[in-house]
Design a protein around this motif. Structure first.
Motif, mmCIF file in Angstrom:
data_model
loop_
_atom_site.group_PDB
_atom_site.id
_atom_site.type_symbol
_atom_site.label_atom_id
_atom_site.label_comp_id
_atom_site.label_asym_id
_atom_site.label_seq_id
_atom_site.Cartn_x
_atom_site.Cartn_y
_atom_site.Cartn_z
ATOM 1 N N VAL A 8 60.868 58.229 48.898
ATOM 2 C CA VAL A 8 59.406 58.183 48.960
ATOM 3 C C VAL A 8 58.898 59.052 50.105
ATOM 4 O O VAL A 8 57.874 59.734 49.986
ATOM 5 C CB VAL A 8 58.915 56.725 49.112
ATOM 6 N N SER A 9 59.619 59.070 51.225
ATOM 7 C CA SER A 9 59.226 59.919 52.348
ATOM 8 C C SER A 9 59.249 61.390 51.959
ATOM 9 O O SER A 9 58.322 62.154 52.271
ATOM 10 C CB SER A 9 60.162 59.674 53.537
ATOM 11 N N TYR A 10 60.310 61.806 51.276
ATOM 12 C CA TYR A 10 60.396 63.194 50.824
ATOM 13 C C TYR A 10 59.313 63.520 49.806
ATOM 14 O O TYR A 10 58.684 64.581 49.850
ATOM 15 C CB TYR A 10 61.779 63.467 50.219
ATOM 16 N N LEU A 11 59.100 62.605 48.861
ATOM 17 C CA LEU A 11 58.077 62.812 47.844
ATOM 18 C C LEU A 11 56.714 63.002 48.501
ATOM 19 O O LEU A 11 55.956 63.920 48.154
ATOM 20 C CB LEU A 11 58.046 61.621 46.882
ATOM 21 N N GLY A 12 56.394 62.117 49.458
ATOM 22 C CA GLY A 12 55.114 62.227 50.142
ATOM 23 C C GLY A 12 54.966 63.529 50.894
ATOM 24 O O GLY A 12 53.904 64.148 50.885
ATOM 25 N N TYR A 13 56.041 63.975 51.532
ATOM 26 C CA TYR A 13 55.999 65.227 52.291
ATOM 27 C C TYR A 13 55.656 66.401 51.381
ATOM 28 O O TYR A 13 54.754 67.191 51.674
ATOM 29 C CB TYR A 13 57.346 65.452 52.965
ATOM 30 N N PHE A 14 56.352 66.517 50.257
ATOM 31 C CA PHE A 14 56.143 67.677 49.385
ATOM 32 C C PHE A 14 54.818 67.608 48.639
ATOM 33 O O PHE A 14 54.137 68.622 48.463
ATOM 34 C CB PHE A 14 57.306 67.809 48.402
ATOM 35 N N LEU A 19 49.777 69.659 47.395
ATOM 36 C CA LEU A 19 48.576 69.182 46.712
ATOM 37 C C LEU A 19 47.448 68.853 47.679
ATOM 38 O O LEU A 19 46.330 68.583 47.245
ATOM 39 C CB LEU A 19 48.899 67.934 45.874
ATOM 40 N N GLY A 20 47.741 68.868 48.955
ATOM 41 C CA GLY A 20 46.746 68.457 49.940
ATOM 42 C C GLY A 20 46.940 66.992 50.295
ATOM 43 O O GLY A 20 47.552 66.234 49.551
ATOM 44 N N LEU A 25 48.786 61.963 49.070
ATOM 45 C CA LEU A 25 49.010 60.578 49.472
ATOM 46 C C LEU A 25 48.784 59.624 48.309
ATOM 47 O O LEU A 25 49.535 58.670 48.106
ATOM 48 C CB LEU A 25 48.081 60.215 50.626
ATOM 49 N N ARG A 26 47.748 59.869 47.530
ATOM 50 C CA ARG A 26 47.439 58.979 46.408
ATOM 51 C C ARG A 26 48.534 59.024 45.348
ATOM 52 O O ARG A 26 48.963 57.992 44.841
ATOM 53 C CB ARG A 26 46.085 59.363 45.793
ATOM 54 N N GLN A 60 44.622 52.956 52.342
ATOM 55 C CA GLN A 60 44.312 53.183 50.932
ATOM 56 C C GLN A 60 45.585 53.411 50.127
ATOM 57 O O GLN A 60 45.757 52.849 49.034
ATOM 58 C CB GLN A 60 43.394 54.403 50.775
ATOM 59 N N ALA A 61 46.505 54.190 50.684
ATOM 60 C CA ALA A 61 47.732 54.505 49.964
ATOM 61 C C ALA A 61 48.585 53.255 49.727
ATOM 62 O O ALA A 61 49.135 53.069 48.641
ATOM 63 C CB ALA A 61 48.531 55.561 50.732
#
Length: 245
Positions: A8-14, A19-20, A25-26, A60-61
């Protein structure tokens, strides 16, 4: 669990990189919540701890991520025990709508904590906290399994509720098995599923406090309070409808 938190950390980073911050984050929250709300909560709390000026954005996330748990559990129950799914569909749907609605409203708030576009992208390769949380998760699994082995089958539904603290999906499957093969009353099995989700929320609030600090934990708890209040209202509406019939 360690792999999930790190993923999840990697996914959030990329996603944030390409995507901004807002969209990234969403999407991280929604996708991470479908995979594992506990891992998503841990990862988001870890990110929030390093950027206290942006707690509202991570709040929010984490609300969006945890709102995805309820349709996931409902989908699992619809496959393995349609009868149990019919028992819990209204409270789980109410909790989903409340969580997504709260996430939407949080996203509409004026920025109180700085420009979201300036949230720093942290190095996702931070394995230390993920290992610590993995050890905590393993300890909870051990205690739950040991308790289940020591208790009688009459206490099975309580074991399901306690087991939800470490894995809500597994608890839902266990409740459906007790309903289908163990002679459990449908309302009791449904109650066990909802208690398992509550226990899971309490553990995730503790993880949020450990990884993200008290302020982030309080925000996480507020999100759960809104979702479970909606679930209680849905449960009471369902129960009153059954009583009238």
């Amino acid at each position: 669990f360690v792999i999930l938190v790190s993923s999840v950390s990697y996914l959030g980073y990329f996603l944030q990189k390409y995507l901004g911050v807002k969209a990234g984050l969403r999407i991280t929250a929604l996708v991470g919540g479908l995979a594992s709300t506990t891992a998503a909560t841990a990862s988001l709390a870890k990110a929030a701890s390093g950027q206290p000026a942006h707690l509202n954005r991570f709040w929010q996330a984490v609300v969006l991520a945890n709102a995805m748990q309820f349709p996931r559990v409902l989908a699992i129950l619809a496959v393995v025990s349609r009868h149990l799914a019919l028992q819990v569909w209204l409270p789980l749907t109410a909790m989903t709508v409340a969580g997504l609605g709260m996430g939407y409203l949080l996203g509409k708030r004026p920025e109180q904590d700085g420009d979201a576009t300036r949230i720093a992208l942290q190095n996702p390769f931070q394995i230390g906290l993920a290992l610590q949380l993995g050890a905590l998760f393993a300890g909870l699994v051990f205690v739950t399994k040991a308790t289940a082995n020591e208790l009688s089958t009459l206490a099975g539904l309580w074991v399901v509720a306690v087991g939800g603290s470490v894995h809500a999906d597994a608890a839902a499957l266990a409740a459906s098995d007790l309903l289908n093969n163990g002679g459990a009353h449908p309302a009791a099995a449904a109650g066990a599923v909802l208690l398992a989700l509550l226990a899971n929320a309490l553990v995730k609030t503790g993880i949020a406090a450990y990884a993200g600090g008290t302020s982030f934990a309080l925000r996480t708890a507020a999100g759960f309070a809104v979702m479970f209040a909606a679930g209680l209202a849905g449960w009471l509406a369902w129960a009153s409808g059954i009583a009238r019939n």
